[in-house]
Write a protein that holds these residues in place. Structure first.
Motif, PDB file in Angstrom:
ATOM      1  N   GLY A  31       0.912  -1.004  -0.067  1.00 49.73           N
ATOM      2  CA  GLY A  31       0.106  -0.163   0.206  1.00 49.73           C
ATOM      3  C   GLY A  31       0.944   1.170   0.052  1.00 49.73           C
ATOM      4  O   GLY A  31       0.085   2.943   0.340  1.00 49.73           O
ATOM      5  N   ARG A 153       4.278   6.229   7.746  1.00 45.71           N
ATOM      6  CA  ARG A 153       3.312   6.525   7.260  1.00 45.71           C
ATOM      7  C   ARG A 153       2.500   5.721   6.710  1.00 45.71           C
ATOM      8  O   ARG A 153       1.158   5.270   7.526  1.00 45.71           O
ATOM      9  N   THR A 154       2.160   4.756   5.241  1.00 46.98           N
ATOM     10  CA  THR A 154       1.552   3.836   5.809  1.00 46.98           C
ATOM     11  C   THR A 154       1.443   2.952   6.062  1.00 46.98           C
ATOM     12  O   THR A 154       0.739   2.777   6.618  1.00 46.98           O
ATOM     13  N   LEU A 155       2.220   2.375   6.963  1.00 43.97           N
ATOM     14  CA  LEU A 155       2.353   1.472   8.201  1.00 43.97           C
ATOM     15  C   LEU A 155       0.858   2.585   9.229  1.00 43.97           C
ATOM     16  O   LEU A 155       0.564   1.655   9.945  1.00 43.97           O
ATOM     17  N   GLU A 156       1.326   3.436   9.385  1.00 44.81           N
ATOM     18  CA  GLU A 156       0.656   4.033  10.430  1.00 44.81           C
ATOM     19  C   GLU A 156      -1.185   4.273   9.569  1.00 44.81           C
ATOM     20  O   GLU A 156      -1.980   3.489  10.782  1.00 44.81           O
ATOM     21  N   GLU A 157      -0.974   4.538   9.102  1.00 45.50           N
ATOM     22  CA  GLU A 157      -2.581   4.204   8.423  1.00 45.50           C
ATOM     23  C   GLU A 157      -3.294   2.908   8.125  1.00 45.50           C
ATOM     24  O   GLU A 157      -4.051   2.971   8.302  1.00 45.50           O
ATOM     25  N   SER A 158      -2.739   2.293   7.678  1.00 44.01           N
ATOM     26  CA  SER A 158      -3.000   0.764   7.614  1.00 44.01           C
ATOM     27  C   SER A 158      -3.388  -0.293   9.292  1.00 44.01           C
ATOM     28  O   SER A 158      -4.146  -0.335   8.566  1.00 44.01           O
ATOM     29  N   ARG A 159      -2.859   0.563   9.801  1.00 42.26           N
ATOM     30  CA  ARG A 159      -3.369  -0.032  10.794  1.00 42.26           C
ATOM     31  C   ARG A 159      -4.340   1.054  11.274  1.00 42.26           C
ATOM     32  O   ARG A 159      -5.007   0.219  12.690  1.00 42.26           O
ATOM     33  N   ARG A 160      -4.678   1.986  10.832  1.00 42.14           N
ATOM     34  CA  ARG A 160      -5.730   3.011  11.226  1.00 42.14           C
ATOM     35  C   ARG A 160      -7.100   2.055  10.750  1.00 42.14           C
ATOM     36  O   ARG A 160      -8.191   2.499  11.191  1.00 42.14           O
ATOM     37  N   ARG A 161      -6.959   1.322   9.659  1.00 45.92           N
ATOM     38  CA  ARG A 161      -8.156   0.459   9.276  1.00 45.92           C
ATOM     39  C   ARG A 161      -8.957  -0.481   9.610  1.00 45.92           C
ATOM     40  O   ARG A 161      -7.489  -1.660  10.235  1.00 45.92           O
TER      41      ARG A 161
ATOM     42  N   MET B   1       3.012   1.031  18.174  1.00 47.47           N
ATOM     43  CA  MET B   1       2.064   1.880  17.630  1.00 47.47           C
ATOM     44  C   MET B   1       2.881   3.095  17.176  1.00 47.47           C
ATOM     45  O   MET B   1       3.357   3.699  18.110  1.00 47.47           O
ATOM     46  N   VAL B   2       2.871   3.439  15.694  1.00 50.49           N
ATOM     47  CA  VAL B   2       3.274   4.561  15.553  1.00 50.49           C
ATOM     48  C   VAL B   2       3.008   6.057  15.845  1.00 50.49           C
ATOM     49  O   VAL B   2       1.081   6.218  15.590  1.00 50.49           O
ATOM     50  N   VAL B  17       4.837  14.065   3.942  1.00 48.48           N
ATOM     51  CA  VAL B  17       4.430  12.735   2.906  1.00 48.48           C
ATOM     52  C   VAL B  17       2.556  13.301   2.872  1.00 48.48           C
ATOM     53  O   VAL B  17       2.877  13.466   2.873  1.00 48.48           O
ATOM     54  N   VAL B  22      -1.283   8.390   0.503  1.00 48.72           N
ATOM     55  CA  VAL B  22      -0.650   6.764   1.048  1.00 48.72           C
ATOM     56  C   VAL B  22      -2.708   6.035   1.582  1.00 48.72           C
ATOM     57  O   VAL B  22      -2.922   4.915   1.387  1.00 48.72           O
ATOM     58  N   MET B  25      -3.612   4.405  -2.196  1.00 44.77           N
ATOM     59  CA  MET B  25      -3.495   3.826  -2.295  1.00 44.77           C
ATOM     60  C   MET B  25      -3.735   2.639  -1.802  1.00 44.77           C
ATOM     61  O   MET B  25      -3.862   1.236  -2.147  1.00 44.77           O
ATOM     62  N   LEU B  26      -3.948   2.570  -0.308  1.00 45.46           N
ATOM     63  CA  LEU B  26      -4.455   2.124   0.693  1.00 45.46           C
ATOM     64  C   LEU B  26      -5.683   1.427   0.342  1.00 45.46           C
ATOM     65  O   LEU B  26      -6.441   0.519   0.852  1.00 45.46           O
ATOM     66  N   ARG B  33      -3.068  -2.075  -6.843  1.00 41.91           N
ATOM     67  CA  ARG B  33      -1.838  -1.491  -7.015  1.00 41.91           C
ATOM     68  C   ARG B  33      -0.973  -1.968  -7.413  1.00 41.91           C
ATOM     69  O   ARG B  33       0.236  -1.348  -7.888  1.00 41.91           O
TER      70      ARG B  33
END
Lengths: 161, 64
Positions: A31, A153-161, B1-2, B17, B22, B25-26, B33
């Motif tokens: 992602g 940032r992708t990791l952070e956003e993916s964890r929110r989903r 957690m970030v 970013v 982002v 893409m998700l 993708r």
């Protein structure tokens, strides 16, 4: 020069290769909005897998791209050294890596590489973002550091989903 | 957690970013993708092929 990601992956699967997608393509499949012009894989160095991998690379007309005029094809002995094999194939550039980061091998990474379904029966093990970030941090090159903010940032956003 | 960071109104995080990209893409499937990446590669390689097939402009040529 063509570049066909699906064809590369399908050929590896057709030969039952034990591999993991890493690098830019791995990041995209997880992602991250990054771009790349090659496919990076880490492979198992088990002897049976090396035999299958050589066969797959022959099918792909793979040669080392550093000196294309020599048309040097990878052999099992090259692959057994678990180094970096930077190849050009009929479907585009393919980096066949024995290890990444601080010596992380297929055996180390496979538990962190859930399979992703790309449709049409194409199932591909892809390194997870947490481990990909850790590897890039270990390598520490300018190129690898540059992509870290996007991956985090992708990791952070993916964890929110 | 970030830890969560501020995202500007324009959609950029503190580290520069583009978070909208982002999130877009998700929102895609993995197959989609890969298709995005394939289209990028096709575009870059077509541009590269075009630039190779065309001779560079002559800098000595005067502009009318």
């Amino acid at each position: 020069m063509p570049l066909q990601y699906r064809s590369l992956l399908q050929t590896l699967n057709d030969h039952s290769i034990e591999y993991i997608v890493v690098g830019g393509v791995g990041a995209v499949l997880r992602g991250a909005p990054v771009n790349t012009l090659d496919l990076d894989i880490v492979y198992s160095v088990e002897p049976d897998n090396l035999v299958r991998l050589v066969s797959a690379l022959e099918n792909l007309d793979a040669i080392y791209r550093g000196q294309p005029e020599r048309r040097l094809a990878p052999k099992a002995s090259h692959l057994a050294a678990a180094g970096q094999n930077l190849l050009i194939t009929r479907f585009g550039p393919l980096d066949v890596l024995g290890s990444i980061g601080n010596g992380r091998t297929y055996r180390d990474l496979v538990a962190h590489s859930p399979v992703i379904d790309l449709g049409e029966g194409l199932l591909v093990p892809v390194l997870d973002l947490e481990t990909l970030i850790a590897v890039k941090e270990e390598v520490g090159s300018e190129k690898d550091r540059a992509v870290l903010p996007v991956l985090r940032r992708t990791l952070e956003e993916s964890r929110r989903r | 957690m970030v830890p969560t960071e501020e995202v500007s109104e324009r959609g950029y995080s503190e580290d520069g970013v583009d978070v909208t990209l982002v999130r877009w893409m998700l929102s895609l499937t993995p197959a989609e993708r890969l298709e995005v990446l394939q289209q990028f590669a096709d575009f870059v390689l077509s541009i590269r092929a075009t630039s190779i097939s065309q001779p560079p402009a002559d800098p000595k040529r005067s502009l009318d």
